[in-house]
Enzyme design. Structure first.
Site, PDB file in Angstrom:
ATOM      1  N   ARG A   1      55.151  41.329  40.974  1.00 21.94           N
ATOM      2  CA  ARG A   1      54.541  40.054  40.580  1.00 21.94           C
ATOM      3  C   ARG A   1      54.486  39.948  39.072  1.00 21.94           C
ATOM      4  NH1 ARG A   1      48.858  38.087  43.136  1.00 21.94           N
ATOM      5  NH2 ARG A   1      48.430  37.491  40.989  1.00 21.94           N
TER       6      ARG A   1
ATOM      7  N   ARG B   1      36.981  28.477  40.614  1.00 25.44           N
ATOM      8  CA  ARG B   1      36.934  29.599  39.679  1.00 25.44           C
ATOM      9  C   ARG B   1      36.190  29.247  38.403  1.00 25.44           C
ATOM     10  NH1 ARG B   1      42.112  32.279  41.545  1.00 25.44           N
ATOM     11  NH2 ARG B   1      42.273  34.222  40.432  1.00 25.44           N
TER      12      ARG B   1
ATOM     13  N   LYS C   1      41.353  40.285  48.183  1.00 24.77           N
ATOM     14  CA  LYS C   1      40.876  38.967  48.571  1.00 24.77           C
ATOM     15  C   LYS C   1      41.853  38.227  49.490  1.00 24.77           C
ATOM     16  CE  LYS C   1      40.822  36.695  44.785  1.00 24.77           C
ATOM     17  NZ  LYS C   1      41.712  35.545  44.745  1.00 24.77           N
TER      18      LYS C   1
ATOM     19  N   ARG D   1      50.557  47.580  42.765  1.00 21.49           N
ATOM     20  CA  ARG D   1      51.135  46.367  43.335  1.00 21.49           C
ATOM     21  C   ARG D   1      52.290  45.869  42.474  1.00 21.49           C
ATOM     22  NH1 ARG D   1      47.235  41.317  44.434  1.00 21.49           N
ATOM     23  NH2 ARG D   1      47.676  40.750  42.296  1.00 21.49           N
TER      24      ARG D   1
ATOM     25  N   ARG E   1      43.160  39.168  33.274  1.00 25.08           N
ATOM     26  CA  ARG E   1      42.652  38.536  34.503  1.00 25.08           C
ATOM     27  C   ARG E   1      41.288  39.116  34.907  1.00 25.08           C
ATOM     28  NH1 ARG E   1      47.509  40.097  37.374  1.00 25.08           N
ATOM     29  NH2 ARG E   1      46.518  39.757  39.375  1.00 25.08           N
TER      30      ARG E   1
END
Ligand code: ADP
Length: 190
Positions: free
Chosen positions: A133, A88, A13, A127, A144
């Site tokens: 992260r 959201r 995204k 990632r 999530r």
């Protein structure tokens, strides 16, 4: 051009948002990026949201809506924007409608990226290794994805009913997906 982009964590995204925003000459505004930079800079806001984000939960609507309302009054966003990661929740949709109403503006297009769950978990774990992260640990990733599924269906329905929803397959090379989005937008606007 006022647009939203939605997609599950790991669907690419953020990357697509930057490309599409540049194409239309509008700013890409990512609530996740804004929160992360506040966490990194240890601002008052950052300290408030750090633990929530690390757990993969949503920051409160109140905090998030205030942040977006502020950002949308900045000069670069007055004539258009691409919001990434907002709204959201249904409460955020209502808040955004309120922000736009003041200037009789509406959302022109909502891009919804779709992707296979297994592929997403793989991408996010990768990632995590590359970027480190904090919310890319397996528990937070799973959380999530769950939160996304349960919260987002309703939002997609809202925008589908308004006739502005564009669904695009998010799997493939970055350029390939970007091209699909641009084509779908051009078709919608024709
Ligand atoms: P991703 O979609 O890859 O999980 P984002 O960068 O969009 O990541 O968001 C990361 C985190 O920031 C979310 O898990 C949440 O804690 C917080 N966040 C971002 N946008 C919102 C929002 N609109 N409402 C509530 N929390 C948000």
């Amino acid at each position: 051009m006022r647009m939203l982009i939605m997609g599950p964590p790991g669907a690419g995204k953020g990357t697509q948002a930057k490309g599409i925003a540049a194409h239309y000459g509008v700013p890409a505004i990512s609530t996740g990026d804004i929160f992360r930079s506040n966490v990194a800079n240890e601002t008052e806001l950052g300290l408030k949201v750090k633990a929530i984000m690390a757990a993969g939960e949503y920051v409160s609507d109140e905090i998030t809506n205030d942040l977006v309302a502020d950002r949308l009054t900045e000069a670069d966003a007055v004539n258009g924007f691409l919001l990434d990661g907002y709204p959201r929740t249904v409460a955020q949709v209502v808040a955004l409608d309120g922000m736009l109403k003041a200037s009789s503006a509406t959302i022109d297009a909502v891009i919804a990226l779709t992707a296979d769950r297994e592929e997403l978990v793989g991408r996010l774990l990768n990632r995590a290794r590359v970027e480190g992260r904090e919310d890319d640990n397996e528990d937070a990733i799973r959380r999530r994805l769950e939160v996304y599924d349960s919260e987002t269906k309703e939002l997609l329905d809202v925008y589908r009913k308004r006739g502005v929803l564009i669904t695009v397959n998010g799997l493939g090379e970055i350029d390939e997906v970007g091209e699909r989005i641009r084509e779908a937008l051009a078709e919608q606007r024709a």
